[in-house]
Design an enzyme around this catalytic site. Structure first.
Site, PDB file in Angstrom:
ATOM      1  N   SER A 128      54.192  55.249  36.333  1.00  0.00           N
ATOM      2  CA  SER A 128      55.175  54.867  35.317  1.00  0.00           C
ATOM      3  C   SER A 128      54.525  54.576  33.962  1.00  0.00           C
ATOM      4  CB  SER A 128      55.958  53.634  35.771  1.00  0.00           C
ATOM      5  OG  SER A 128      56.700  53.904  36.938  1.00  0.00           O
ATOM      6  N   GLU A 164      59.927  51.862  42.886  1.00  0.00           N
ATOM      7  CA  GLU A 164      59.816  53.076  43.717  1.00  0.00           C
ATOM      8  C   GLU A 164      61.139  53.825  43.815  1.00  0.00           C
ATOM      9  OE1 GLU A 164      57.430  53.303  47.179  1.00  0.00           O
ATOM     10  OE2 GLU A 164      56.142  51.638  46.584  1.00  0.00           O
TER      11      GLU A 164
END
Length: 422
Positions: free
Chosen positions: A166, A405
Site C-alpha cells: 500500500s 487486506e
C-alpha cells in the site's frame, strides 16, 4: 511444541487412509473422494495433533501474552518477551519446512494458531498472521533457492517480515502504486524510490517484501517484488500511526530513497509481483478470518463469566431470557463464520478453488467480530465502557477487520464476480 505435533500427524496418515478405504460399501470413486477429503481434514473437526497444537498455543497466549495485553495496548508497543516467545515456540515459522528450521506444519495449523493468539490479543495475531500466511509463504512459493536458504531459517527463528504494498495514493487500488525500481546499466541491481503507507509490522521487521514498478509503461505488469533488508541504506521507517485499535501492532510508513537492491533479490519473476500479491492476499484473508474468530471468542471470554456473576432483580443477568437470546444469536453467528473459515482453509490446502470463499470469510468474520465485541461491551454495562475489562479493547480491535487486506466493499465485489448465476 509444533514439531512434535507434526511428527505424530505424519505417523497417523497411513492409518487414516486405511480407515477410509475400509469404509465399504462405498465405490472406488467414493473412497478416493474420502481420501482426498481426509488429506485436507474434516473442515471443523480438529485432528488429535491439531488439538494438541491448539492447546499448546493457547497456553502460550494465556501465560506469556495474557499478563502483558493491557500494558502493550496502553504503550502501543509489543513486548520483546512476547516476540521472543513466538519465535522460541515455533509460531513464526509454522509452515516453514523443517529443512529451514521451521515447524513444517500446514496452513490450517497456522490458522488455528492465529485464532488462539487473537483470542488473547489480536495485535499479536497480526504479527503471526502476516509472518505465516504472507511472508513465509511468498518465500516458499516464489523465492529462489538462494533467497529461501538466506531468509527462511531467519524467518523461523529470529526475524519478522513485512509486506509493503500500500501507498498514500494506492489503497484498494493497490496496483496504482508509484514506487519505482530502475535497473542499473549493467543489470546487477535495482534502485528503489517511493513511499509505502500503513505497513504492518514495520517496526519489528528485519526484511521487507516490497512491490515496485520496473516499467510504469506496462502498468500493473511492471510490478515486481523485491526482498529488501531493513538495514539497506536509504530505507527509512517513519513514525508509528496512532491507531484506534490493534495498537501494539506497529503500522508505519516506509520510505525508499535510492535504495540499491541486488538483482538476485527479486522474488520470483520480474513483472509478476501483481500476480503474487493477488494470490497471497487471497490466502491472507483466511488468516484474517481466523483472527476475527479469535477476537470474537476473546470478547466472549471477557464477558460471559460476568453475566453469571452480576445480579440484578435478585438473579444473574445471564438468566434473563432476553439476555440468553442475544448470547445465543451471537454464538450461532460465530459458529457459522468459524465453520466457513475452517472449511476455506481446508479448501486451500486441498488445492480447490477458494477465492470466493476467502472473500466471504474476510467479509463475514469482520462483521461478526464487530457485532460480537459491541454486544459484549453492552452486556457488561457501565464497566464495559471502561478499561476494567478488555472488552473495550476487543471492540476497538475489531474495526480493522473491515479495512485491511481488502475492505469489506472489495470483498463484496469479489464475491459478486464469482457467483455462478447459471
Amino acid at each position: 511444541m509444533l514439531r512434535a505435533a507434526t511428527r505424530t500427524l505424519r505417523r497417523q496418515q497411513p492409518l487414516l487412509r486405511r480407515r477410509a478405504a475400509a469404509a465399504r460399501p462405498f465405490s472406488a470413486e467414493a473412497v478416493e473422494d474420502i481420501e482426498a477429503f481426509m488429506a485436507g481434514g474434516c473442515s471443523t473437526i480438529l485432528t488429535e495433533d491439531e488439538e494438541m497444537m491448539r492447546d499448546a498455543v493457547r497456553r502460550f497466549a494465556q501465560d506469556t501474552m495474557g499478563p502483558r495485553v493491557r500494558e502493550m495496548d496502553d504503550a502501543s508497543t509489543m513486548a520483546p518477551e512476547v516476540i521472543n516467545g513466538l519465535f522460541e515456540s515455533g509460531l513464526m515459522g509454522i509452515e516453514v519446512d523443517e529443512e529451514f528450521g521451521g515447524a513444517g506444519m500446514n496452513f490450517f495449523s497456522a490458522c488455528v494458531a492465529i485464532e488462539e493468539i487473537a483470542r488473547v490479543d489480536p495485535s499479536v495475531a497480526v504479527l503471526v498472521d502476516i509472518q505465516n500466511t504472507l511472508i513465509n509463504n511468498m518465500f516458499a512459493f516464489w523465492g529462489s533457492r538462494h533467497l529461501q536458504e538466506t531468509w527462511l531459517p531467519r524467518m523461523a527463528t529470529d526475524t519478522a517480515g513485512s509486506f509493503a504494498l500500500s501507498e498514500p495514493g494506492s489503497g484498494s487500488d493497490a496496483f496504482a502504486l508509484r514506487t519505482r525500481a530502475d535497473l542499473s546499466a549493467d543489470g546487477s541491481y535495482y534502485t528503489l524510490n517511493g513511499e509505502k503507507a500503513w505497513i504492518s509490522n514495520a517496526e519489528q521487521a528485519g526484511v521487507f517484501l516490497v512491490m515496485a514498478n520496473v516499467d510504469p509503461s506496462k502498468g500493473y505488469k511492471g510490478i515486481t517484488c523485491f526482498v529488501v533488508p531493513r538495514d539497506s541504506p536509504g530505507l527509512e521507517i517513519g513514525p508509528k500511526e496512532d491507531k484506534l485499535g490493534i495498537k501494539a501492532s506497529s503500522t508505519c510508513p516506509v520510505i525508499f530513497t535510492d535504495v540499491k537492491v541486488p538483482a538476485e533479490n527479486v522474488l520470483g519473476e520480474v513483472g509478476k509481483g501483481y500476480k503474487y500479491a493477488i494470490e497471497i492476499l487471497n490466502e491472507g484473508r483466511i488468516g484474517i478470518g481466523a483472527q476475527m474468530v479469535g477476537l470474537s471468542l476473546g470478547a466472549l471470554d471477557q464477558t460471559l463469566p460476568y453475566l453469571r456473576e452480576r445480579k440484578q432483580f435478585g438473579q444473574a443477568i445471564g438468566n434473563f431470557q432476553g439476555m440468553q437470546h442475544q448470547v445465543a444469536q451471537i454464538a450461532t453467528e460465530l459458529e457459522a463464520v468459524r465453520a466457513l473459515t475452517y472449511n476455506t482453509a481446508r479448501l486451500k490446502m486441498a488445492g480447490k478453488p477458494f477465492i470466493k470463499e476467502a472473500a466471504m470469510v474476510k467479509l463475514l468474520s469482520a462483521q461478526v467480530a464487530e457485532k460480537t465485541a459491541s454486544r459484549c461491551v453492552e452486556w457488561l454495562g457501565g464497566v464495559g465502557f471502561t478499561k476494567a475489562y478488555l472488552a473495550e479493547k476487543f471492540y476497538r480491535d475489531a474495526k480493522i477487520g473491515a479495512i485491511y487486506e481488502g475492505t469489506s466493499n472489495i470483498q463484496l465485489q469479489t464475491i459478486a464476480k464469482l457467483i455462478d448465476y447459471n
